[in-house]
Scaffold this active site. Sequence first.
Site, PDB file in Angstrom:
ATOM      1  N   ASP A   1      -2.401  -0.155   6.149  1.00  0.00           N
ATOM      2  CA  ASP A   1      -2.703   0.620   7.358  1.00  0.00           C
ATOM      3  C   ASP A   1      -4.164   1.010   7.513  1.00  0.00           C
ATOM      4  O   ASP A   1      -4.594   1.390   8.589  1.00  0.00           O
ATOM      5  CB  ASP A   1      -1.863   1.900   7.382  1.00  0.00           C
ATOM      6  CG  ASP A   1      -2.349   2.920   6.358  1.00  0.00           C
ATOM      7  OD1 ASP A   1      -2.444   2.563   5.158  1.00  0.00           O
ATOM      8  OD2 ASP A   1      -2.654   4.057   6.745  1.00  0.00           O
TER       9      ASP A   1
ATOM     10  N   THR B   1      -2.554  -0.020  -4.548  1.00  0.00           N
ATOM     11  CA  THR B   1      -3.006   1.247  -3.965  1.00  0.00           C
ATOM     12  C   THR B   1      -4.420   1.615  -4.377  1.00  0.00           C
ATOM     13  O   THR B   1      -4.903   1.187  -5.438  1.00  0.00           O
ATOM     14  CB  THR B   1      -2.035   2.383  -4.378  1.00  0.00           C
ATOM     15  OG1 THR B   1      -2.497   3.621  -3.837  1.00  0.00           O
ATOM     16  CG2 THR B   1      -1.922   2.511  -5.887  1.00  0.00           C
ATOM     17  N   GLY B   2      -5.053   2.413  -3.562  1.00  0.00           N
ATOM     18  CA  GLY B   2      -6.334   2.994  -3.938  1.00  0.00           C
ATOM     19  C   GLY B   2      -6.168   4.158  -4.893  1.00  0.00           C
ATOM     20  O   GLY B   2      -7.120   4.580  -5.545  1.00  0.00           O
TER      21      GLY B   2
ATOM     22  N   LYS C   1      -8.547  -4.758  -3.192  1.00  0.00           N
ATOM     23  CA  LYS C   1      -7.120  -4.898  -3.496  1.00  0.00           C
ATOM     24  C   LYS C   1      -6.723  -6.354  -3.665  1.00  0.00           C
ATOM     25  O   LYS C   1      -5.828  -6.685  -4.445  1.00  0.00           O
ATOM     26  CB  LYS C   1      -6.275  -4.247  -2.393  1.00  0.00           C
ATOM     27  CG  LYS C   1      -6.307  -2.731  -2.392  1.00  0.00           C
ATOM     28  CD  LYS C   1      -5.347  -2.175  -1.361  1.00  0.00           C
ATOM     29  CE  LYS C   1      -5.282  -0.658  -1.420  1.00  0.00           C
ATOM     30  NZ  LYS C   1      -4.271  -0.095  -0.503  1.00  0.00           N
TER      31      LYS C   1
ATOM     32  N   ASN D   1      -9.177  -0.075   3.466  1.00  0.00           N
ATOM     33  CA  ASN D   1      -9.128  -0.673   2.133  1.00  0.00           C
ATOM     34  C   ASN D   1      -7.999  -1.684   1.967  1.00  0.00           C
ATOM     35  O   ASN D   1      -7.866  -2.298   0.910  1.00  0.00           O
ATOM     36  CB  ASN D   1      -9.034   0.415   1.052  1.00  0.00           C
ATOM     37  CG  ASN D   1      -7.749   1.226   1.135  1.00  0.00           C
ATOM     38  OD1 ASN D   1      -7.113   1.312   2.189  1.00  0.00           O
ATOM     39  ND2 ASN D   1      -7.357   1.826   0.027  1.00  0.00           N
TER      40      ASN D   1
ATOM     41  N   ASP E   1       0.861  -1.174   0.000  1.00  0.00           N
ATOM     42  CA  ASP E   1       0.000   0.000   0.000  1.00  0.00           C
ATOM     43  C   ASP E   1       0.907   1.235   0.000  1.00  0.00           C
ATOM     44  O   ASP E   1       2.072   1.159   0.415  1.00  0.00           O
ATOM     45  CB  ASP E   1      -0.884  -0.025   1.253  1.00  0.00           C
ATOM     46  CG  ASP E   1      -1.609   1.283   1.478  1.00  0.00           C
ATOM     47  OD1 ASP E   1      -2.334   1.713   0.564  1.00  0.00           O
ATOM     48  OD2 ASP E   1      -1.449   1.873   2.562  1.00  0.00           O
ATOM     49  N   LEU E   2       0.383   2.365  -0.453  1.00  0.00           N
ATOM     50  CA  LEU E   2       1.211   3.581  -0.506  1.00  0.00           C
ATOM     51  C   LEU E   2       0.974   4.511   0.685  1.00  0.00           C
ATOM     52  O   LEU E   2       1.783   4.596   1.591  1.00  0.00           O
ATOM     53  CB  LEU E   2       0.973   4.326  -1.823  1.00  0.00           C
ATOM     54  CG  LEU E   2       1.532   3.662  -3.085  1.00  0.00           C
ATOM     55  CD1 LEU E   2       1.245   4.506  -4.314  1.00  0.00           C
ATOM     56  CD2 LEU E   2       3.022   3.401  -2.952  1.00  0.00           C
ATOM     57  N   ASP E   3      -0.152   5.206   0.688  1.00  0.00           N
ATOM     58  CA  ASP E   3      -0.384   6.241   1.706  1.00  0.00           C
ATOM     59  C   ASP E   3      -0.526   5.637   3.095  1.00  0.00           C
ATOM     60  O   ASP E   3      -1.300   4.704   3.316  1.00  0.00           O
ATOM     61  CB  ASP E   3      -1.637   7.043   1.345  1.00  0.00           C
ATOM     62  CG  ASP E   3      -1.470   7.785   0.036  1.00  0.00           C
ATOM     63  OD1 ASP E   3      -0.741   8.787   0.014  1.00  0.00           O
ATOM     64  OD2 ASP E   3      -2.047   7.341  -0.973  1.00  0.00           O
TER      65      ASP E   3
END
Length: 274
Positions: A217, A43-44, A194, A220, A9-11
């Site tokens: 985190d 990622t979203g 995801k 999602n 995941d990114l953010d």
Amino acid sequence: MQRHLIALDLDGTTLNRHSQLDAETIATLHQLERAGHVVVIVTGRPYLISQRIYDQLHLTSPMVNFNGALTHIPHQKWAGEKIAKVSRQMSLDLLDAKAELGLKTLVAEDKLHVWADHPTDMLPEFLPTTLRQDQYLNAQNLLDDPIALTIEYTPEQKQRVLNQIDQRYGQLVEPRVWGGPYEIMELIHRGIHKEDGLDHVAKFYQIERQNIIAFGDEHNDLEMLDYAGHGVAMKNAIAVIKAVADDQTEYDNDHAGVARYLKKYFKRDLADLN
């Protein structure tokens, strides 16, 4: 050690609070790719605002965007590309009902394009601050089904918006309400998470679930961490993510939590490169 698929995941996970990669993370992920592992961003975020991160990491593997609705390899044609779209007509119907439903901003996106009903400075990292004439959301510009629709709503209208979407389009889409202080929800194809993109990539590379390690985190990320053989919650993750994860990072996203965890987990592989 067997080849692993490392899903990021990114953010709030791979990126720090300023939406940046630190040098330790870039170096560690590059080393793991050299060691033969497959590093995949899941990622979203739309592709248009996550491409720079993919390029900073110099990846050649697939990337999953829109919470699983787009799985592709950037900068090339890939026979395995997979897209799940939403309805163009739904997007235009919601645009027509904007005032009635108390919607502030609507943004439709596909892999390479973005359309919005107006520019906004509300969240410049994610929503367009400027628009060309051909990027305004209307029937003349939006000619095909987009992948996702992002909606900024009036807080007191949240439940009404959710009810209307469920009544009118519940068989087609499901809203994903953002965490944090934002009054934003995303609409993507119903049933897509995801996990779907991650599963598609794992099958392409013939990597078993027990050899998938995934980091996240927020809400999602739940299905992805549950699906992975080794789901890792960030130290800064919300409680529900920590509950479903197999492990937790010692450090948060502002202190290279992903990189430091991976360096311990793949200690032998990284040592063999030196």
